[in-house]
Design an enzyme around this catalytic site. Structure first.
Site, PDB file in Angstrom:
ATOM      1  N   ASP A  88      29.665  43.573  47.266  1.00 22.79           N
ATOM      2  CA  ASP A  88      31.169  42.748  47.186  1.00 22.79           C
ATOM      3  C   ASP A  88      30.392  41.750  48.120  1.00 22.79           C
ATOM      4  O   ASP A  88      29.813  42.249  49.176  1.00 22.79           O
ATOM      5  CB  ASP A  88      31.956  43.330  47.486  1.00 22.79           C
ATOM      6  N   ASP A 126      37.947  37.827  40.541  1.00 22.58           N
ATOM      7  CA  ASP A 126      39.165  39.008  40.651  1.00 22.58           C
ATOM      8  C   ASP A 126      40.452  38.500  39.261  1.00 22.58           C
ATOM      9  O   ASP A 126      41.386  40.089  39.078  1.00 22.58           O
ATOM     10  CB  ASP A 126      40.016  39.364  41.569  1.00 22.58           C
TER      11      ASP A 126
END
Ligand code: GLA
Length: 726
Positions: free
Chosen positions: A480, A550
Site C-alpha cells: 500500500d 477503496d
C-alpha cells in the site's frame, strides 16, 4: 521487417499489423515526423512534413532558409528548447555555460530484434526476440555534447509501440537535464478530442473528454505518485470517432511518480502530444560519461475507436507487462478483512473469517492493516514491521500455519514506504523520513514517507520484510501507499541534487520491489495506494493486480472500472464484494466479477441469506475466470454516455463464449430496450441462458437482444451468458 529504413529517402517506417509510424532524416540531419495512423503500405512520404512558414517569426536554421523549413512549424521527432521550435519542448538541457539552448541532430541508427530493458525502470518486455523489433536512433547536440538516443520498439502482433529516450553526456563538463519527455508526437491537425482519466481517493479514473484547442492543455501529477487525481494516460480520438469507429491514439507512461501529459495546438492547427517525467521539481545533473534513462511511453493506435484501442492495451499488458509466476496462473479467490474488521482484530477473529472462507470455497485469507507494532489505529507503527504479539496468542507464525492447515493461502498487508512518527524506527532514525531542513514535516493520515532514495532505508525494509516473508508460509502481499509527498528532499542529497529527489524516490521504490519480487518469486503482489492511487503500468510490472479503488459500492465503482478499462485489463483490476449497502449481493458480484475477484467483509456482520448467496457465487467465478481475465472487453453502454445504466461484455478470444452484464444504476421511465452485442462471430450460433434461444452472432450483433422485460429497478443487474452451439 516491421521496422525499415529507406536509405535513398532517409525514411524510417515502423509498421504493426494495423498502424504505421514514419519519420525521416531531413536536411541538416533534423529528425522530422511524417505520419502516425492506420497502416499504409507506401513509403513515399515526400512533402508530408511541409508546413506553412511565417517569415521572420518562425526562425530557421541558417543553412535552411531557402527550403521553407522552420523548427517552429515542421513536425519534429523530438522538439528541442530554444533553437527555433517555440512549442512545448521535449528536451531541455542546461549546459555548463548556463543557457538552455538544445538542438539534437541525427547521427546514426540501428535496428534489431527484441527489446532492451531500461536500467532501474519498469518497462514492457518481449517474450521472445521474434515478438518485437527495436530501432535506436542516435542524435547529438554538438554544442553540449548531449548524445540523445530515441528508442522505439514495435510489437509485431499488436498495434502498439514503445518510446523512450536515453541522454548521455559525451562532453567533459557536467550539464543538467531540465526536461526530457518520453515521446513527442507532432500530428497533422487538431481535429481530435483529448480524453483523460481524472479522480480522487474513492473515485479514481473517471472519463473526461474535451476538444483540443489552440494553446496548451495537459494533465499531470506532482504528488510523488502517478496519483488518483490524474492517471498517466491520455487518448486522442478523432472528432468523428466513437467507441467503435474512428482514429484513436492511446498514450500511457510506464511510471509511478510525477508525470506530465501535454498537448499543444499551434498556429498551423497542428498538435504536439508528449508524455514524460514532470519537469516541475525535476532536474538531473549528468556528469561526463553518465547516462540518464527516461521512463518508457506506450503508444497504441486503433481505427476501431476507443474500444479497439483499449483491447490492444489489454492484450499488450497481459502478455508484455505483467510478469512472474502469476502472469498465467489462476489467481486465488480471496477474502480481505479490511472493510469487515479494520484494525480491530485478533487471531480468533481472523480464524473465524478463514473458516468461513474455507467452507464457502474461498481460497485465500488476506490479513490487512493492523498486524504489526502496536497498530490499533492509523496513528502509529508504520515501519515497525514486526508482529503485534497482543493480537496473536500463538505468535503470528502459529496463526498463519493454522490458516494454512485449513487449506487456504495466506496474504499480508504492508505499507513499506511509510513511517509513523509514533514508531520505534522513527525514534531511532528521524532522518529516514522525507523532509527538508527548518520546515514542519506535514503529516498525511498521521504518517510520513520513508526516504526511498537512501540505500540504508531500502536495506532496512528489505531485511525486516524478508524476516517475515522468508519465515512464514505467505503467498501474497498487498503493498500500500497511503499519502502523497510533501517537503520533498533527502538528508543525503547535496543541495544541487535535491531536484533529483522525486525520480530517485521512485527508482528506490522500484529497486526494493525488484529485490522483493526476486527474493520471493512465488508471492502474488497486489498493489494499492488508498485504492487506485498508483494504478499505472510501472506498478503493474511488479504487481499482476492492483486494488482498483477503496470504493466498493457497486453502483459508483462501476464508473471507476469503466474508466480504468480504457487502458488497463480486467486481470489487473482488484475488485471485491463488500458489505456496502446500496445494492444486493447479485449486483455486487456482477460488478466485482469484472476483475480479480474477491470478498472484503466479515461474514459475522452479514445475514445467513447473504452468506448463502455468496456460496452460490463461487462456481460462476471459476466458470468465467478465463473469459474475464483473458477475453476481449467491449463497452456496450458507458457511464459517460448514459448516467442511468451501463453494460459491458467479455468475448473469449476464439469467440465461442461471451458474457454480457447490464446494470440499471437508477431506474428511469421505461423505454424499449434492445442491446446489440459486439465482437461475436457473425457466422456462429450462440445459445443464451437468458431466454434459452439460439441465435446467430449476426442476429445478436445487429438485431440485438430485446431486454424490455428486465425490471427497471435501482441497482438491478443481470449477467447473460452466450455459448457457441455447433
Ligand atoms: C488503504 C487501502 C485499504 C486498506 C487500508 C489499510 O486505504 O486502500 O484497502 O488496506 O489502506 O489501512
Amino acid at each position: 521487417m516491421p521496422i525499415s529504413f529507406d536509405d535513398s529517402k532517409k525514411i524510417f517506417k515502423l509498421d504493426t499489423p494495423s498502424s504505421t509510424y514514419a519519420f525521416k532524416v531531413y536536411d541538416e540531419n533534423y529528425l522530422i515526423h511524417l505520419y502516425y495512423g492506420a497502416y499504409v503500405p507506401d513509403n513515399d512520404f515526400d512533402g508530408y512534413e511541409k508546413r506553412r512558414q511565417y517569415a521572420s517569426f518562425s526562425a530557421s536554421n541558417a543553412h535552411l532558409t531557402h527550403t521553407g523549413f522552420s523548427a517552429d512549424t515542421y513536425p519534429m521527432e523530438i522538439g528541442c528548447n530554444g533553437c527555433g521550435d517555440m512549442r512545448i519542448s521535449a528536451l531541455q538541457i542546461r549546459n555548463a555555460d548556463g543557457n538552455a539552448s538544445t538542438d539534437v541532430r541525427y547521427v546514426s541508427h540501428k535496428i534489431y530484434s527484441g527489446k532492451p530493458a531500461l536500467p532501474g525502470l519498469p518497462a514492457l518486455y518481449a517474450n521472445d526476440d521474434g515478438e518485437c523489433t527495436t530501432l535506436e536512433v542516435v542524435t547529438l547536440d554538438k554544442v553540449t555534447g548531449a548524445e540523445v538516443t530515441l528508442i522505439y520498439t514495435v510489437f509485431e502482433k499488436l498495434s502498439a509501440m514503445t518510446r523512450s529516450v536515453v541522454v548521455k553526456n559525451t562532453s567533459d563538463k557536467t550539464f543538467e537535464i531540465e526536461k526530457v519527455m518520453s515521446f513527442c508526437l507532432d500530428m497533422e491537425s487538431d481535429e481530435y478530442d483529448l480524453i483523460t482519466l481524472y479522480g480522487r481517493h474513492n473515485s479514481e479514473r473517471h472519463f473526461e473528454k474535451r476538444p483540443l484547442a489552440h494553446g496548451y492543455q495537459g494533465i499531470g501529477s506532482r504528488r510523488g505518485t502517478s496519483s488518483a487525481q490524474q492517471n498517466p494516460f491520455m487518448a486522442l480520438l478523432s472528432h468523428n470517432g466513437s467507441e467503435d469507429f474512428g482514429d484513436a491514439y492511446g498514450f500511457n507512461l510506464v511510471y509511478s511518480c510525477n508525470h506530465l501529459c501535454e498537448t499543444e495546438v499551434d498556429f498551423n492547427n497542428c498538435t504536439r502530444v508528449m508524455m514524460g517525467i514532470n519537469p516541475t521539481d525535476f532536474g538531473w545533473l549528468l556528469a561526463p560519461g553518465e547516462s540518464f534513462y527516461s521512463p518508457e511511453a506506450v503508444l497504441v493506435y486503433s481505427n476501431e475507436g476507443l474500444g479497439g484501442m483499449s483491447r490492444t492495451f489489454h492484450r499488450l499488458y497481459n502478455s508484455n507487462l505483467v510478469r512472474g509466476k502469476w502472469k498465467h496462473l489462476k489467481r486465488p479467490l480471496l477474502v480481505n478483512n479490511w472493510e469487515g474488521t479494520g484494525m480491530k482484530f485478533d487471531d480468533e477473529k481472523l480464524y473465524a473469517i478463514a473458516k468461513w472462507a474455507k467452507e464457502t470455497g474461498i481460497e485465500m485469507l488476506v490479513m490487512d492493516d493492523g498486524w504489526f507494532g502496536h497498530r490499533d489505529n492509523d496513528r502509529s507503527s508504520l515501519g515497525d514491521w514486526f508482529e503485534d504479539s497482543k493480537k496473536f496468542k500463538n505468535g503470528m507464525t502459529g496463526f498463519i500455519n493454522s490458516v494454512k492447515d485449513l487449506g487456504l493461502k495466506f496474504g499480508i498487508w504492508y505499507e513499506p514506504e511509510m513511517i509513523s512518527p509514533d514508531s520505534e524506527i522513527y525514534k531511532k532514525h528521524p532522518d529516514w523520513c522525507i523532509h527538508v531542513p527548518n520546515r514542519d514535516r506535514s503529516v498525511g493520515r498521521w504518517q510520513y514517507v520513508m526516504d526511498m532514495t537512501r540505500e540504508d532505508v531500502r536495506d532496512y525494509l528489505f531485511n525486516i520484510m524478508s524476516d517475515i516473508l522468508g519465515n512464514n508460509a505467505i503467498d501474497y502481499i498487498k503493498w500500500d501507499f497511503n499519502r502523497n509527498i510533501t517537503e520533498a528532499g533527502s538528508a543525503l542529497l547535496p543541495p544541487e541534487r535535491q531536484k533529483e529527489f522525486f525520480h530517485r524516490f521512485i527508482l528506490g521504490t522500484y529497486e526494493l520491489m525488484d529485490r522483493i519480487t526476486k527474493a520471493f518469486p512465488h508471492l502474488l503482489f497486489e498493489n494499492c495506494s488508498g485504492g487506485g492511487g498508483r494504478y499505472d503500468p510501472g506498478m503493474m510490472y511488479f504487481s499482476p493486480q492492483i486494488w482498483c479503488s477503496d470504493n466498493t459500492d457497486a453502483l459508483s465503482r462501476v464508473d471507476i472500472q469503466f474508466g480504468s478499462s480504457l487502458c488497463y485489463p480486467a486481470s489487473v483490476q482488484g475488485a471485491h464484494v463488500s458489505a456496502s449497502k446500496r445494492s444486493g449481493y447479485e449486483t455486487k458480484r456482477n460488478v466485482a466479477m469484472w476483475g480479480s475477484f474477491g470478498y472484503e467483509l466479515d461474514p459475522a456482520d452479514i445475514s445467513e441469506d447473504a452468506r448463502a448467496e455468496i456460496r452460490g457465487q463461487i462456481a460462476d467465478y471459476h466458470k468465467y475466470y478465463d473469459l474475464i481475465h483473458y477475453g476481449d472487453l467491449y463497452r456496450i453502454i458507458s457511464p459517460w454516455d448514459d448516467p442511468y445504466k451501463c453494460a459491458w461484455e467479455f468475448v473469449s478470444e476464439d469467440k465461442s463464449k461471451a458474457m454480457l452484464t447490464l446494470l440499471i444504476k437508477f431506474a428511469t421511465e421505461r423505454r424499449n430496450f434492445v442491446i446489440k452485442l459486439k465482437g461475436l462471430d457473425a457466422g456462429k450460433n450462440y445459445i443464451c441462458d437468458f431466454d434459452g434461444r439460439i441465435r446467430s452472432g449476426a442476429m445478436l450483433m445487429n438485431a440485438g437482444i430485446n431486454l424490455h422485460e428486465v425490471p427497471e429497478k435501482d441497482g438491478y443487474s443481470l449477467a447473460i451468458h452466450f455459448e457457441e452451439v455447433k
